[in-house]
Design an enzyme around this catalytic site. Structure first.
Site, short mmCIF file in Angstrom:
data_model
loop_
_atom_site.label_atom_id
_atom_site.label_comp_id
_atom_site.label_asym_id
_atom_site.label_seq_id
_atom_site.Cartn_x
_atom_site.Cartn_y
_atom_site.Cartn_z
N TYR A 89 16.93 50.35 57.05
CA TYR A 89 17.50 49.00 56.95
C TYR A 89 18.39 48.79 55.73
O TYR A 89 19.02 47.74 55.61
CB TYR A 89 16.38 47.96 56.97
CG TYR A 89 15.57 48.00 58.26
CD1 TYR A 89 16.18 47.72 59.48
CD2 TYR A 89 14.22 48.34 58.26
CE1 TYR A 89 15.46 47.76 60.66
CE2 TYR A 89 13.49 48.38 59.45
CZ TYR A 89 14.12 48.10 60.64
OH TYR A 89 13.41 48.14 61.82
N GLU A 103 23.64 38.31 69.19
CA GLU A 103 22.47 39.07 68.74
C GLU A 103 22.92 40.12 67.73
O GLU A 103 23.93 40.80 67.93
CB GLU A 103 21.84 39.74 69.97
CG GLU A 103 20.66 40.63 69.63
CD GLU A 103 20.04 41.26 70.88
OE1 GLU A 103 20.52 40.98 72.01
OE2 GLU A 103 19.09 42.05 70.72
N HIS A 120 21.52 43.32 65.01
CA HIS A 120 20.49 44.20 64.45
C HIS A 120 21.11 45.05 63.36
O HIS A 120 22.24 45.53 63.52
CB HIS A 120 19.87 45.10 65.51
CG HIS A 120 19.19 44.33 66.58
ND1 HIS A 120 17.96 43.74 66.37
CD2 HIS A 120 19.57 43.98 67.83
CE1 HIS A 120 17.63 43.08 67.47
NE2 HIS A 120 18.59 43.20 68.36
N PRO A 137 10.71 38.23 62.16
CA PRO A 137 9.64 38.79 61.34
C PRO A 137 10.03 40.03 60.56
O PRO A 137 10.79 40.87 61.05
CB PRO A 137 8.55 39.13 62.37
CG PRO A 137 9.26 39.21 63.67
CD PRO A 137 10.38 38.24 63.60
N ASN A 138 9.51 40.07 59.36
CA ASN A 138 9.64 41.20 58.43
C ASN A 138 11.04 41.35 57.80
O ASN A 138 11.23 42.16 56.90
CB ASN A 138 9.23 42.53 59.10
CG ASN A 138 7.80 42.51 59.55
OD1 ASN A 138 6.91 42.16 58.77
ND2 ASN A 138 7.53 42.85 60.80
N ASN A 182 18.94 37.62 64.65
CA ASN A 182 18.27 38.91 64.56
C ASN A 182 16.78 38.59 64.69
O ASN A 182 16.15 38.15 63.73
CB ASN A 182 18.56 39.60 63.23
CG ASN A 182 17.87 40.96 63.15
OD1 ASN A 182 17.06 41.32 64.00
ND2 ASN A 182 18.19 41.72 62.10
N ARG A 217 16.88 54.54 68.39
CA ARG A 217 15.54 54.59 67.82
C ARG A 217 14.48 54.79 68.92
O ARG A 217 14.79 55.33 69.97
CB ARG A 217 15.32 53.32 66.99
CG ARG A 217 16.36 53.19 65.87
CD ARG A 217 16.09 52.01 64.98
NE ARG A 217 14.78 52.12 64.35
CZ ARG A 217 14.16 51.08 63.75
NH1 ARG A 217 14.76 49.90 63.73
NH2 ARG A 217 12.98 51.25 63.20
N HIS A 276 12.08 42.61 71.29
CA HIS A 276 11.57 43.51 72.32
C HIS A 276 10.36 42.96 73.06
O HIS A 276 9.82 43.62 73.94
CB HIS A 276 11.21 44.86 71.69
CG HIS A 276 12.21 45.32 70.66
ND1 HIS A 276 13.50 45.65 70.99
CD2 HIS A 276 12.11 45.44 69.30
CE1 HIS A 276 14.15 45.98 69.87
NE2 HIS A 276 13.33 45.86 68.84
N ALA A 320 11.34 42.33 65.58
CA ALA A 320 10.53 42.93 66.65
C ALA A 320 10.36 42.00 67.85
O ALA A 320 10.10 42.47 68.97
CB ALA A 320 9.16 43.33 66.10
N ARG A 337 11.74 47.31 52.51
CA ARG A 337 11.20 47.73 53.80
C ARG A 337 12.03 48.87 54.39
O ARG A 337 13.21 48.70 54.67
CB ARG A 337 11.27 46.53 54.76
CG ARG A 337 10.91 46.86 56.17
CD ARG A 337 11.29 45.72 57.12
NE ARG A 337 10.88 46.07 58.46
CZ ARG A 337 11.37 45.51 59.55
NH1 ARG A 337 12.29 44.55 59.46
NH2 ARG A 337 10.97 45.88 60.72
C1 DQA Z 1 15.76 45.06 63.81
C2 DQA Z 1 15.34 46.10 64.85
C3 DQA Z 1 13.98 45.79 65.42
O1 DQA Z 1 13.60 46.79 66.37
C4 DQA Z 1 12.94 45.77 64.32
O2 DQA Z 1 11.68 45.40 64.84
C5 DQA Z 1 13.33 44.86 63.20
C6 DQA Z 1 14.71 44.90 62.73
C7 DQA Z 1 17.08 45.42 63.11
O3 DQA Z 1 17.69 44.54 62.52
O4 DQA Z 1 17.49 46.58 63.14
O5 DQA Z 1 12.51 44.17 62.63
O6 DQA Z 1 15.94 43.82 64.47
#
Ligand code: DQA
Length: 150
Positions: free
Chosen positions: A24, A99, A101, A11-12, A75, A108, A81, A78, A19
């Site tokens: 990022y 994995e 990120h 997501p996102n 990736n 963070r 978590h 959110a 964003r």
């Molecule tokens: C993320 C880190 C996550 O905590 C966050 O919710 C994201 C992006 C990253 O790529 O740094 O959406 O996965």
């Protein structure tokens, strides 16, 4: 021998580029995909790059990966978590899992320091922005044992 790698984005991540650029970076997800494809080009790695905001869709894609793909790079955004469902799906498939990120989740907020995904992953790359996907591809070429130099 070639290997097929499924790259999943949660997501996102479709909003990358606008964003929270200070966290990022300015690259869009399409920019990152293009860099991954350029790196895989001419190697024996075949890439399927996807994004979804839906936990259910991510679970479906992981369930369907067995027998089609040789490894998964994820990736989960959110959901990293929060999602026991994604963890369970990853534990179900017998494939190497990496994995990724963009940000360093350990630098963070405290709620980002826990990753359910990490329990199922061979390894974790965090904090190198889009380069993390290229590092994951490199590691995946070792894990899938294609002998591919990327
Ligand atoms: C993320 C880190 C996550 O905590 C966050 O919710 C994201 C992006 C990253 O790529 O740094 O959406 O996965």
């Amino acid at each position: 021998m070639s290997s097929k790698v499924l790259i999943l984005n949660g997501p996102n991540l479709n909003m990358l580029g606008t964003r929270e650029v200070e966290i990022y970076g300015k690259d869009t997800l399409a920019d990152i995909e293009a860099k991954v494809r350029a790196r895989a080009d001419g190697t024996a790695m075949e890439i399927d790059f996807r994004q979804s905001n839906s936990e259910a869709e991510l679970v479906d894609w992981i369930q369907q990966a067995q027998g089609i793909f040789d490894g998964i790079i994820i990736n989960a955004g959110a959901y990293t978590h929060t999602s026991i469902a994604i963890l369970d799906a990853l534990n179900m498939v017998d494939l190497p899992i990496i994995e990724v990120h963009l940000s360093n989740i350990f630098r963070r907020e405290s709620f980002r320091k826990e990753s359910y995904i990490a329990d199922a992953a061979n390894g974790l790359i965090t904090g190198f922005g889009g380069t993390g996907y290229l590092l994951a591809l490199e590691a995946m070429s070792e894990l899938t044992d294609t002998g591919t130099q990327i």
